[in-house]
Write a protein that holds these residues in place. Structure first.
Motif, PDB file in Angstrom:
ATOM      1  N   ARG A 102      -5.004   1.998 -10.911  1.00 28.39           N
ATOM      2  CA  ARG A 102      -5.102   0.706  -9.222  1.00 28.39           C
ATOM      3  C   ARG A 102      -4.834   2.257  -7.630  1.00 28.39           C
ATOM      4  O   ARG A 102      -3.539   2.651  -7.957  1.00 28.39           O
ATOM      5  N   ASP A 134      -5.032  -2.360  -2.467  1.00 26.44           N
ATOM      6  CA  ASP A 134      -5.710  -3.309  -2.764  1.00 26.44           C
ATOM      7  C   ASP A 134      -5.215  -4.475  -2.541  1.00 26.44           C
ATOM      8  O   ASP A 134      -5.701  -4.665  -2.053  1.00 26.44           O
ATOM      9  N   THR A 135      -3.942  -5.372  -3.490  1.00 24.64           N
ATOM     10  CA  THR A 135      -3.227  -6.491  -4.021  1.00 24.64           C
ATOM     11  C   THR A 135      -1.753  -6.515  -2.175  1.00 24.64           C
ATOM     12  O   THR A 135      -1.468  -7.481  -2.493  1.00 24.64           O
ATOM     13  N   GLU A 151       0.872  -5.819  -3.224  1.00 27.12           N
ATOM     14  CA  GLU A 151       2.496  -5.766  -3.812  1.00 27.12           C
ATOM     15  C   GLU A 151       3.121  -4.627  -3.420  1.00 27.12           C
ATOM     16  O   GLU A 151       2.420  -3.789  -3.181  1.00 27.12           O
ATOM     17  N   LYS A 184       1.745 -10.513  -5.619  1.00 23.66           N
ATOM     18  CA  LYS A 184       0.170 -11.612  -6.770  1.00 23.66           C
ATOM     19  C   LYS A 184       1.134 -13.156  -6.558  1.00 23.66           C
ATOM     20  O   LYS A 184       0.955 -13.702  -5.671  1.00 23.66           O
TER      21      LYS A 184
END
Length: 184
Positions: A54, A100-101, A103, A138
């Protein structure tokens, strides 16, 4: 520093972020194994770091502040007296985030020390530490603040003392007004 552990860290944030912030994932095995590194050798001498797959970014910041004040007095007979006040603080911030997330893992640690010496003898010493951790995945979020800062504790006590003194003065003034009104 003893290892810091949060319940089930691998369920709320990437293990690599968790470990890079200085936490240790609890394991039952106590055997020592040689570390094989975190780089992969590819044909042709090309090396690639292994990761979580990631896109992560990491920021580390360290701020160090120090203030030293010296007071020197020379008496008429030539005697020299010296008072030295010293105040030091160091703050370390580490922040890691998945692009991307969203987090992230965030940690701040501040260490504080204040000393006074008179003629090279330690007269006063105060030390404190403050730790803040914020982890977000998430599905979950965790925040924790732990503070043992002497100055903050002293300032809070002083604020409460001032409030009590002001309340007492207001009561005395009110009492005087009642007495003046009753006597007039």
């Amino acid at each position: 520093d003893p290892p810091r552990v949060v319940a089930a860290p691998f369920e709320c944030i990437y293990p690599s972020a968790y470990e890079r912030l200085g936490f240790r994932i609890p394991v039952s095995c106590r055997s020592l194994l040689p570390h094989k590194g975190n780089a992969l050798a590819l044909p042709g001498g090309v090396r690639r770091r292994l990761g979580s797959g990631r896109p992560l970014w990491k920021k580390q910041e360290t701020v160090i502040q120090e203030r030293i004040v010296k007071y020197v007095t020379v008496e008429a007979d030539g005697t020299v007296q010296e008072l030295v006040e010293s105040e030091k603080s160091q703050t370390e911030v580490t922040h890691m985030e998945c692009k991307d997330t969203g987090e992230f893992a965030h940690r701040e640690t501040t260490e504080y020390e204040q000393t006074e010496t008179f003629n090279s003898e330690l007269v006063m010493a105060e030390r404190g530490v403050e730790r803040y951790v914020h982890l977000k995945s998430k599905d979950d979020e965790y925040e924790h603040l732990e503070s043992h800062m002497p100055r903050k504790e002293r300032e809070e006590a002083e604020r409460l003392r001032r409030e009590e003194e002001q309340r007492r003065r207001m009561e005395e003034e009110e009492e005087m007004r009642r007495n003046l009104g009753a006597g007039g």
